[in-house]
Design a protein around this motif. Structure first.
Motif, PDB file in Angstrom:
ATOM      1  N   TYR A  88      38.656  62.232  63.274  1.00  0.00           N
ATOM      2  CA  TYR A  88      39.975  62.759  63.632  1.00  0.00           C
ATOM      3  C   TYR A  88      39.987  64.289  63.529  1.00  0.00           C
ATOM      4  CZ  TYR A  88      41.767  57.958  62.916  1.00  0.00           C
ATOM      5  OH  TYR A  88      41.996  56.603  62.970  1.00  0.00           O
ATOM      6  N   VAL A  89      39.362  64.798  62.487  1.00  0.00           N
ATOM      7  CA  VAL A  89      39.272  66.251  62.315  1.00  0.00           C
ATOM      8  C   VAL A  89      38.477  66.866  63.462  1.00  0.00           C
ATOM      9  CG1 VAL A  89      38.324  68.077  60.854  1.00  0.00           C
ATOM     10  CG2 VAL A  89      39.551  66.160  59.809  1.00  0.00           C
ATOM     11  N   LEU A  90      37.354  66.256  63.785  1.00  0.00           N
ATOM     12  CA  LEU A  90      36.497  66.733  64.866  1.00  0.00           C
ATOM     13  C   LEU A  90      37.257  66.745  66.196  1.00  0.00           C
ATOM     14  CD1 LEU A  90      32.874  65.456  65.460  1.00  0.00           C
ATOM     15  CD2 LEU A  90      34.523  65.379  67.310  1.00  0.00           C
ATOM     16  N   MET A  91      38.015  65.689  66.447  1.00  0.00           N
ATOM     17  CA  MET A  91      38.728  65.572  67.724  1.00  0.00           C
ATOM     18  C   MET A  91      39.880  66.572  67.841  1.00  0.00           C
ATOM     19  SD  MET A  91      37.523  63.175  69.795  1.00  0.00           S
ATOM     20  CE  MET A  91      38.949  62.998  70.862  1.00  0.00           C
ATOM     21  N   THR A  92      40.532  66.890  66.713  1.00  0.00           N
ATOM     22  CA  THR A  92      41.778  67.660  66.762  1.00  0.00           C
ATOM     23  C   THR A  92      41.655  69.102  66.302  1.00  0.00           C
ATOM     24  OG1 THR A  92      42.433  67.027  64.513  1.00  0.00           O
ATOM     25  CG2 THR A  92      43.083  65.533  66.314  1.00  0.00           C
ATOM     26  N   GLY A  93      40.568  69.441  65.596  1.00  0.00           N
ATOM     27  CA  GLY A  93      40.459  70.782  65.033  1.00  0.00           C
ATOM     28  C   GLY A  93      41.398  71.025  63.874  1.00  0.00           C
ATOM     29  N   GLN A  94      41.864  69.932  63.231  1.00  0.00           N
ATOM     30  CA  GLN A  94      42.832  70.027  62.139  1.00  0.00           C
ATOM     31  C   GLN A  94      42.280  69.345  60.892  1.00  0.00           C
ATOM     32  OE1 GLN A  94      45.389  71.749  62.927  1.00  0.00           O
ATOM     33  NE2 GLN A  94      45.803  71.451  65.100  1.00  0.00           N
ATOM     34  N   LEU A  95      42.603  69.871  59.727  1.00  0.00           N
ATOM     35  CA  LEU A  95      42.199  69.250  58.471  1.00  0.00           C
ATOM     36  C   LEU A  95      42.962  67.937  58.248  1.00  0.00           C
ATOM     37  CD1 LEU A  95      41.967  72.378  56.167  1.00  0.00           C
ATOM     38  CD2 LEU A  95      40.072  70.865  56.813  1.00  0.00           C
ATOM     39  N   PRO A  96      42.383  67.021  57.443  1.00  0.00           N
ATOM     40  CA  PRO A  96      43.017  65.706  57.245  1.00  0.00           C
ATOM     41  C   PRO A  96      44.464  65.766  56.795  1.00  0.00           C
ATOM     42  CG  PRO A  96      40.789  65.683  56.371  1.00  0.00           C
ATOM     43  CD  PRO A  96      41.070  67.105  56.768  1.00  0.00           C
ATOM     44  N   SER A  97      44.793  66.658  55.856  1.00  0.00           N
ATOM     45  CA  SER A  97      46.158  66.701  55.323  1.00  0.00           C
ATOM     46  C   SER A  97      47.161  67.147  56.375  1.00  0.00           C
ATOM     47  CB  SER A  97      46.227  67.642  54.112  1.00  0.00           C
ATOM     48  OG  SER A  97      45.854  68.966  54.476  1.00  0.00           O
ATOM     49  N   LYS A  98      46.688  67.826  57.417  1.00  0.00           N
ATOM     50  CA  LYS A  98      47.586  68.304  58.481  1.00  0.00           C
ATOM     51  C   LYS A  98      47.992  67.161  59.409  1.00  0.00           C
ATOM     52  CE  LYS A  98      49.322  71.975  60.773  1.00  0.00           C
ATOM     53  NZ  LYS A  98      48.405  72.907  61.437  1.00  0.00           N
ATOM     54  N   ILE A  99      47.105  66.167  59.564  1.00  0.00           N
ATOM     55  CA  ILE A  99      47.347  65.108  60.553  1.00  0.00           C
ATOM     56  C   ILE A  99      47.375  63.711  59.923  1.00  0.00           C
ATOM     57  CG2 ILE A  99      46.441  66.414  62.507  1.00  0.00           C
ATOM     58  CD1 ILE A  99      43.768  64.972  62.126  1.00  0.00           C
ATOM     59  N   GLY A 100      47.371  63.638  58.585  1.00  0.00           N
ATOM     60  CA  GLY A 100      47.442  62.340  57.914  1.00  0.00           C
ATOM     61  C   GLY A 100      46.163  61.529  58.003  1.00  0.00           C
ATOM     62  N   ALA A 101      45.017  62.197  58.168  1.00  0.00           N
ATOM     63  CA  ALA A 101      43.724  61.502  58.314  1.00  0.00           C
ATOM     64  C   ALA A 101      43.131  61.227  56.942  1.00  0.00           C
ATOM     65  CB  ALA A 101      42.769  62.339  59.166  1.00  0.00           C
ATOM     66  N   TYR A 102      43.746  60.294  56.219  1.00  0.00           N
ATOM     67  CA  TYR A 102      43.407  60.123  54.819  1.00  0.00           C
ATOM     68  C   TYR A 102      42.223  59.191  54.580  1.00  0.00           C
ATOM     69  CZ  TYR A 102      48.028  62.212  54.185  1.00  0.00           C
ATOM     70  OH  TYR A 102      49.105  63.049  54.238  1.00  0.00           O
ATOM     71  N   ASP A 103      42.039  58.182  55.435  1.00  0.00           N
ATOM     72  CA  ASP A 103      41.032  57.167  55.145  1.00  0.00           C
ATOM     73  C   ASP A 103      40.661  56.442  56.429  1.00  0.00           C
ATOM     74  OD1 ASP A 103      43.048  55.002  55.483  1.00  0.00           O
ATOM     75  OD2 ASP A 103      43.873  55.833  53.635  1.00  0.00           O
ATOM     76  N   ASN A 104      39.885  55.364  56.302  1.00  0.00           N
ATOM     77  CA  ASN A 104      39.384  54.650  57.471  1.00  0.00           C
ATOM     78  C   ASN A 104      40.414  53.733  58.124  1.00  0.00           C
ATOM     79  OD1 ASN A 104      36.852  55.634  57.956  1.00  0.00           O
ATOM     80  ND2 ASN A 104      35.782  54.120  56.702  1.00  0.00           N
ATOM     81  N   ALA A 105      41.641  53.746  57.636  1.00  0.00           N
ATOM     82  CA  ALA A 105      42.714  53.003  58.294  1.00  0.00           C
ATOM     83  C   ALA A 105      43.880  53.918  58.625  1.00  0.00           C
ATOM     84  CB  ALA A 105      43.183  51.845  57.421  1.00  0.00           C
ATOM     85  N   ALA A 106      43.627  55.214  58.653  1.00  0.00           N
ATOM     86  CA  ALA A 106      44.695  56.165  58.957  1.00  0.00           C
ATOM     87  C   ALA A 106      45.024  56.133  60.443  1.00  0.00           C
ATOM     88  CB  ALA A 106      44.273  57.577  58.538  1.00  0.00           C
ATOM     89  N   ASP A 107      46.278  56.309  60.750  1.00  0.00           N
ATOM     90  CA  ASP A 107      46.722  56.380  62.142  1.00  0.00           C
ATOM     91  C   ASP A 107      46.551  57.811  62.635  1.00  0.00           C
ATOM     92  OD1 ASP A 107      48.668  54.892  64.296  1.00  0.00           O
ATOM     93  OD2 ASP A 107      49.114  57.029  64.167  1.00  0.00           O
ATOM     94  N   LEU A 108      45.947  57.963  63.821  1.00  0.00           N
ATOM     95  CA  LEU A 108      45.918  59.266  64.482  1.00  0.00           C
ATOM     96  C   LEU A 108      47.072  59.276  65.476  1.00  0.00           C
ATOM     97  CD1 LEU A 108      44.703  62.015  65.016  1.00  0.00           C
ATOM     98  CD2 LEU A 108      43.092  60.948  66.604  1.00  0.00           C
ATOM     99  N   SER A 109      48.074  60.098  65.200  1.00  0.00           N
ATOM    100  CA  SER A 109      49.277  60.112  66.015  1.00  0.00           C
ATOM    101  C   SER A 109      48.951  60.493  67.453  1.00  0.00           C
ATOM    102  CB  SER A 109      50.288  61.099  65.423  1.00  0.00           C
ATOM    103  OG  SER A 109      51.434  61.189  66.240  1.00  0.00           O
ATOM    104  N   ALA A 110      49.599  59.810  68.392  1.00  0.00           N
ATOM    105  CA  ALA A 110      49.324  60.048  69.814  1.00  0.00           C
ATOM    106  C   ALA A 110      49.780  61.423  70.271  1.00  0.00           C
ATOM    107  CB  ALA A 110      50.010  58.966  70.657  1.00  0.00           C
TER     108      ALA A 110
END
Length: 507
Positions: A59-81
């Motif tokens: 998710y970080v690689l795809m968005t250029g954003q750190l996990p805390s910015k996009i809620g990418a906390y774990d392997n079941a995190a939702d990547l918002s559309a």
């Protein structure tokens, strides 16, 4: 745009440790195609993922954003559309964007800007694989254990072989289809394999490329009582101490892992062959990277999920010898930097208006040999084994790891590449430690992030429980092929059909 836009072929391997590659000094593993790309390309010697776990890293690689910015906390995190990805940005620049393989998207959006997705994902798209910080005493039973090591060895088939064979087949077909059709738009094709991720099982052909005597044992062993708190929690997560692990089992796991790397290299060879056969190689930038590493038994740790070098460092190569001269880059960079890099490659411009602030920084100064390249990686980890935010700053020769419930860690990687000497307990480094600590406290609010993680886990836990009642509807991607337009069909003139399917075309 006066200059023709380059195609981009982005190749990913899963859980590929830099220590296992010849381009980073390994003398055992055989990777002729990767080594060839490295010889002619730009090799990053200090590249990292920003969160050492599959989904958050991607998710970080795809968005250029750190996990805390996009809620990418774990392997079941939702990547918002509504979070733009590099696929969105490139598609806006008139690129065909396609994905063949794994990206570990969770949630109902399984495209995230990709115009085409050629395969399903190897992992589920639901929220089921979440940690539970409300129940820290219970080990997650869905998480794998040490059977990947104790059962390592040759196999005839596996889930991962089925998947990666399909991934590369469809990627090759995409390249052949592209060159047989109107090339009115450049492409960005992402090919994401799941090898050499555990379980460590590989066909006899690849097992036999190595002998038992070739395989070295881990050089660093740390007793249970001497592990740092996070490492001890990781060992609990994958039940490290529930069985004795023999030296031969460790060798078997490493041997199968090396075989899996050679398998990946052979698949890369097929992609390079397709590029060359079609003539697309002249105007295609190849980028190769991983999502995280694998500890492979070093420090008595396996898999990933920590900020130690074996887990957090990734290989990274940029290959376009007609555009960029071969070089090695020593500065520390991260996969979060790929989005702005791809966009600069596509537009030949350093000026872009982003829909939201981008935390990644373009790698083009490094690639082109300019003097203004950055030397910093910021990391965040909230997944398995963590019970509070685990945070990292990598700058110059230092790596600083902060968790508000654990002792700080500070390593000088120039003088201590194995990370055995924690300078956080050395009074001579008190000032430097204080500087890093001050930066961490200013950059992050650990208590607030902890609450964000807890709320996210609780939301998803409720959704999983609810969706398992009654009619089950899944989000897993279903590839669709229009069979009415494939192979021999009688609504198309036979000569036209054969002509458009043949490459090169016959005059």
């Amino acid at each position: 745009m006066s200059e023709k836009q380059p195609n981009i072929l982005f190749i990913m391997a899963d859980q590929l440790a830099t220590s296992a590659l010849p381009i980073y000094g390994n003398s055992v593993v055989k990777t002729p195609h990767l080594s060839s790309l490295a010889e002619e390309g730009v090799v990053f010697d200090s590249a990292y993922c920003n969160s050492p776990l599959c989904a958050p890293s991607r998710y970080v690689l795809m968005t250029g954003q750190l996990p805390s910015k996009i809620g990418a906390y774990d392997n079941a995190a939702d990547l918002s559309a509504d979070i733009p990805t590099f696929a969105h940005y490139l598609r806006e620049q008139n690129y065909k964007t396609a994905l063949s393989g794994k990206m570990h998207f969770c949630g109902p959006d399984q495209l995230h800007g990709f115009e085409e997705r050629l395969t399903t994902d190897i992992y589920p798209a639901d929220y089921g694989w979440f940690p539970n910080w409300d129940d820290l005493k219970t080990r997650p039973t869905w998480y794998h254990n040490m059977s990947s090591v104790t059962q390592a060895g040759p196999c005839i088939r596996s889930n991962q072989l089925d998947f990666d064979d399909e991934v590369v087949f469809h990627a090759q077909r995409y390249l052949y289809d592209y060159v047989r059709r109107d090339q009115d738009r450049p492409f960005c094709l992402t090919v994401s394999m799941t090898h050499p991720h555990d379980p460590y099982a590989i066909p006899q052909e690849y097992w036999d490329r190595y002998s038992n005597d070739d395989i070295e044992l881990p050089k660093i062993n740390i007793k249970k009582e001497d592990q740092d708190p996070h490492s001890a929690r990781l060992q609990e997560v994958y039940a490290y101490h529930d069985q004795d692990i023999s030296e031969q089992e460790i060798k078997n796991a490493r041997r199968a892992y090396y075989g899996a790397i050679s398998y990946v290299d052979d698949k890369i060879g097929l992609l390079l062959k397709a590029l060359k056969e079609t003539g697309l190689d002249d105007n295609t930038i190849i980028v190769f990277s991983g999502d995280h590493g694998d500890m492979l038994g070093e420090r008595n740790l396996w898999y990933k999920m920590s900020f130690f070098e074996g887990s957090a460092r990734v290989p990274m190569i940029v290959h376009a010898p007609k555009r960029f001269s071969a070089k090695r880059v020593k500065e520390s960079v991260s996969t979060m930097d790929l989005l702005p890099t791809f966009l600069e490659m596509a537009t030949n411009s350093q000026q872009h208006t982003y829909a939201m602030p981008i935390q990644g920084k373009s790698l083009m100064p490094h690639i082109e040999g300019r003097k203004n390249g950055h030397d910093e990686v910021i990391g965040e980890y909230f997944g398995e084994g963590a019970i509070a935010p685990l945070l990292m700053i990598r700058r110059a020769q230092y790596k600083y790891v902060y968790c508000h419930i654990d002792p700080e860690q500070l390593f000088d990687l120039d003088n201590d590449p194995d990370e055995l000497n924690n300078l956080a307990v050395d009074p001579n480094y008190a000032d430097l430690l204080g500087t890093f600590n001050k930066e961490a406290l200013e950059r992050w609010d650990s208590n607030a992030m902890t609450q964000d993680v807890l709320i996210s886990q609780r939301r998803r836990r409720l959704i999983v429980k609810a969706m398992n009642k009654g009619k089950r509807v899944t989000w897993d991607h279903q590839p669709i092929f229009d069979s009415s337009e494939m192979y021999m069909r009688n609504h198309i003139d036979l000569d036209d059909l054969e002509s458009r399917s043949r490459f090169p075309k016959v005059e």
